[in-house]
Design an enzyme around this catalytic site. Structure first.
Site, PDB file in Angstrom:
ATOM      1  N   ASP A 190      82.481 -31.899 -53.631  1.00 32.52           N
ATOM      2  CA  ASP A 190      83.065 -30.611 -53.981  1.00 32.52           C
ATOM      3  C   ASP A 190      82.101 -29.801 -54.851  1.00 32.52           C
ATOM      4  O   ASP A 190      81.447 -30.349 -55.750  1.00 32.52           O
ATOM      5  CB  ASP A 190      84.364 -30.890 -54.763  1.00 32.52           C
ATOM      6  CG  ASP A 190      85.198 -29.653 -54.983  1.00 32.52           C
ATOM      7  OD1 ASP A 190      85.555 -29.001 -53.996  1.00 32.52           O
ATOM      8  OD2 ASP A 190      85.505 -29.350 -56.155  1.00 32.52           O
ATOM      9  N   GLU A 214      66.278 -20.796 -47.349  1.00 34.45           N
ATOM     10  CA  GLU A 214      65.404 -21.674 -48.126  1.00 34.45           C
ATOM     11  C   GLU A 214      66.185 -22.324 -49.271  1.00 34.45           C
ATOM     12  O   GLU A 214      66.079 -23.525 -49.536  1.00 34.45           O
ATOM     13  CB  GLU A 214      64.205 -20.859 -48.636  1.00 34.45           C
ATOM     14  CG  GLU A 214      63.066 -21.690 -49.188  1.00 34.45           C
ATOM     15  CD  GLU A 214      63.260 -22.051 -50.647  1.00 34.45           C
ATOM     16  OE1 GLU A 214      62.794 -23.117 -51.073  1.00 34.45           O
ATOM     17  OE2 GLU A 214      63.909 -21.258 -51.376  1.00 34.45           O
TER      18      GLU A 214
HETATM   19  C1  NOJ Z   1      86.381 -26.344 -53.443  1.00 41.35           C
HETATM   20  C2  NOJ Z   1      87.591 -26.903 -52.777  1.00 41.35           C
HETATM   21  O1  NOJ Z   1      87.415 -26.894 -51.389  1.00 41.35           O
HETATM   22  C3  NOJ Z   1      88.751 -26.065 -53.240  1.00 41.35           C
HETATM   23  O2  NOJ Z   1      89.922 -26.316 -52.511  1.00 41.35           O
HETATM   24  C4  NOJ Z   1      88.946 -26.289 -54.717  1.00 41.35           C
HETATM   25  O3  NOJ Z   1      89.969 -25.439 -55.195  1.00 41.35           O
HETATM   26  C5  NOJ Z   1      87.666 -25.995 -55.494  1.00 41.35           C
HETATM   27  N1  NOJ Z   1      86.501 -26.539 -54.869  1.00 41.35           N
HETATM   28  C6  NOJ Z   1      87.756 -26.545 -56.888  1.00 41.35           C
HETATM   29  O4  NOJ Z   1      87.631 -27.934 -56.886  1.00 41.35           O
END
Ligand code: NOJ
Length: 521
Positions: free
Chosen positions: A207, A273
């Site tokens: 994430d 890049e």
């Molecule tokens: C990206 C995740 O896909 C999303 O659902 C989330 O709210 C944020 N990161 C924070 O973790």
């Protein structure tokens, strides 16, 4: 590009809350996923990506992790994950999990300890605490905003009962950002990764992989912009700071102890890049390239997205990745205009995506052609709705549970009519059961397309050659012989010579209708 299990894999993103509820609490869970593994095997998926299932107060549906080395009871606990992994492996389906290294939940013991400790303490050093500015520190340390709306800083009350320091949270206030300059943070992530990899997990989607390193001195943002996912953000100090690459190298060194496990970064970076740096040979194996997802249904835009994604991967010899949807964005039929046209375009785009070399990611429900759902205000659960002061509805519209069978909500998703988000009655025609019985359905189309992609050698080529096509169309050939044609224009297009393998919609007088794609060999 070396051949690995993921280099041509089809990953299926399972949003566990919304996939299948096995215990009647109205929320999907891991035993629900296990119960539907045959469905996934029949679809032809190589791997599952599970959105976060670790212990969490669920302020952001699990992206707020309170214990990274256990599974939340809501999803069935760690035994349910073991059951899923064992059953999936028996079907030769890999299981990858979401890893959330940028922040924890505010309920994490580290953050609770930081709140109880004083400014300057070791406990606070695991997060990003700062004194405020202005008289008595009344203003936040800088002008950063949270992605979900409102300031990216929240002020805490110190032990003496007075307002004190501020802590940084790029997302919800319940998701404090970790301080990646503190070695303890990686040490703990290492424990987490080894814990799951030893347990048989086949990899991780990481994430906010472009967000963990913060710029020295935390300078102000020049352009204040909360919503970033689909925007170019080269000038945004919150993301894509150089220091992040050393973090990915550390992660990669650990993964090298588990050579069959994959690390996939969520990288909302568009410059080729800059993007390519995340997938250098000593960093992540794969990075989500979101260019295709961001492209309009327009031949020039789509071709540009494909060319750029390929170029970015090629710069460093990485595997290209393709995705059209996930739990953070509007579903494709809605994005491409809604109604029958939106659905036709979504199918055509899926066919283009499934022709391309590299790994693809399909978001649960995409194979059913599900659109966004217009939810009433009171049904909304995404923290974005509250944090934005009800100015942004958030992402619930694309997170509505999967309709499996029957004629009325919740369509077999749960025994409980009170599901965490309501399923709309009009999905009666979109259930899995109805679509399996209909050879023209979107599900039947996906099954056929995935089967061809998996079985036919014409899909194995790594090089893409562009072919001439009329205005509004695009056509390319893989080095292995597959030809893919898309009609994003307004008039029917003649097809090139060759045997037609599959079209995403009916041909008219042997021609490719607008909003349709075809494969030929
Ligand atoms: C990206 C995740 O896909 C999303 O659902 C989330 O709210 C944020 N990161 C924070 O973790």
């Amino acid at each position: 590009m070396t051949a690995t299990w993921w280099s041509h894999a089809l990953f299926y993103q399972t949003y566990p809350r919304s996939f299948m509820d096995s215990n009647g609490d109205g929320v999907g869970d891991l035993d629900g996923v296990t119960a539907k593994l045959d469905y996934l095997a029949a679809l032809g998926v190589d791997a599952i990506w599970l959105n976060p299932v670790m212990v969490s107060p669920m302020a952001d549906n699990g992206y707020d992790v309170a214990d990274p080395r256990d599974v939340d009871p809501l999803f069935g606990g760690i035994e349910a994950l073991d059951r899923l992994t064992d059953a999936a492996h028996r079907l030769r389906i890999k299981v990858t999990m979401d890893l959330v290294p940028n922040h924890t939940s505010s309920a994490h013991p580290w953050f609770q300890a930081a709140l109880a400790a004083s400014p300057g303490s070791d406990q606070r050093e695991r997060y990003i605490f700062r004194d405020g500015t202005g008289p008595g520190g009344i203003h936040p340390p800088n002008n950063w905003v949270s992605i979900f709306g409102g300031p990216a800083w929240t002020r805490v009350v110190e032990a003496d009962g007075n307002p004190g320091q501020w802590y940084l949270h790029l997302f919800d206030a319940e998701q404090p950002d970790l301080n990646w300059d503190n070695p303890e943070v990686f040490e703990d992530l290492e424990k987490t990764l080894r814990f799951w990899l030893e347990r048989g997990i086949d990899g991780f989607r990481i994430d906010v992989a472009h967000g963990m390193a913060k710029p020295p001195g935390l300078p102000d943002m020049e352009v204040i912009r909360a919503e970033v996912l689909l925007a170019d953000m080269d000038d945004d100090p919150r993301f894509n700071n150089d220091g992040v690459h050393e973090i990915h190298r550390q992660i990669r060194r650990l993964f090298d102890d588990y050579p069959d496990a994959v690390a996939i970064g969520e990288v909302w970076v568009y410059d080729n890049e800059q993007f390519s740096r995340y997938v250098r040979p000593d960093e992540l194996h794969l990075g989500f390239n979101f260019r295709l997802l961001r492209a309009d249904f327009d031949a020039t835009d789509i071709r540009g997205a494909i060319e750029n994604s390929l170029a970015a991967a090629e710069m460093v010899g990485a595997t290209p990745t393709w995705t059209l949807a996930n739990h953070d964005v509007d579903r494709e039929p809605t994005r491409y205009g809604g109604g029958p046209v939106g659905l036709a375009r979504a199918r055509a785009m899926a066919q283009v995506m499934l022709a391309l070399p590299g790994a693809v990611f399909v978001y649960n429900g995409e194979e059913l052609g599900l659109p966004n759902v217009d939810l009433p205000d009171e049904a909304l659960r995404d923290p974005v709705w509250e944090r934005s002061g009800h100015t942004r509805r958030g992402r619930d519209a694309s997170r509505v549970p999967i309709p499996w069978e029957g004629d009325a909500p919740p369509f077999g998703f749960s025994d409980n009519p009170d599901t965490w988000l309501p399923l709309p009655p009009e999905w009666a025609t979109l259930t899995v059961d109805k679509q399996i019985a209909d050879s023209e359905s979107t599900l039947s189309f996906f099954r056929r397309a995935i089967e061809l992609r998996r079985d036919r050698p014409e899909f194995d080529g790594l090089a893409v050659e562009w072919l001439d096509s009329p205005a509004g169309g695009l056509a390319f050939r893989l080095s292995s012989g597959l030809v893919c044609v898309l009609n994003a224009g307004r008039r029917a297009m003649a097809l090139p010579d060759g045997e037609l393998l599959l079209a995403s919609g009916a041909l008219v007088d042997g021609k490719l209708s607008p909003n349709t794609a075809a494969w030929l060999v």
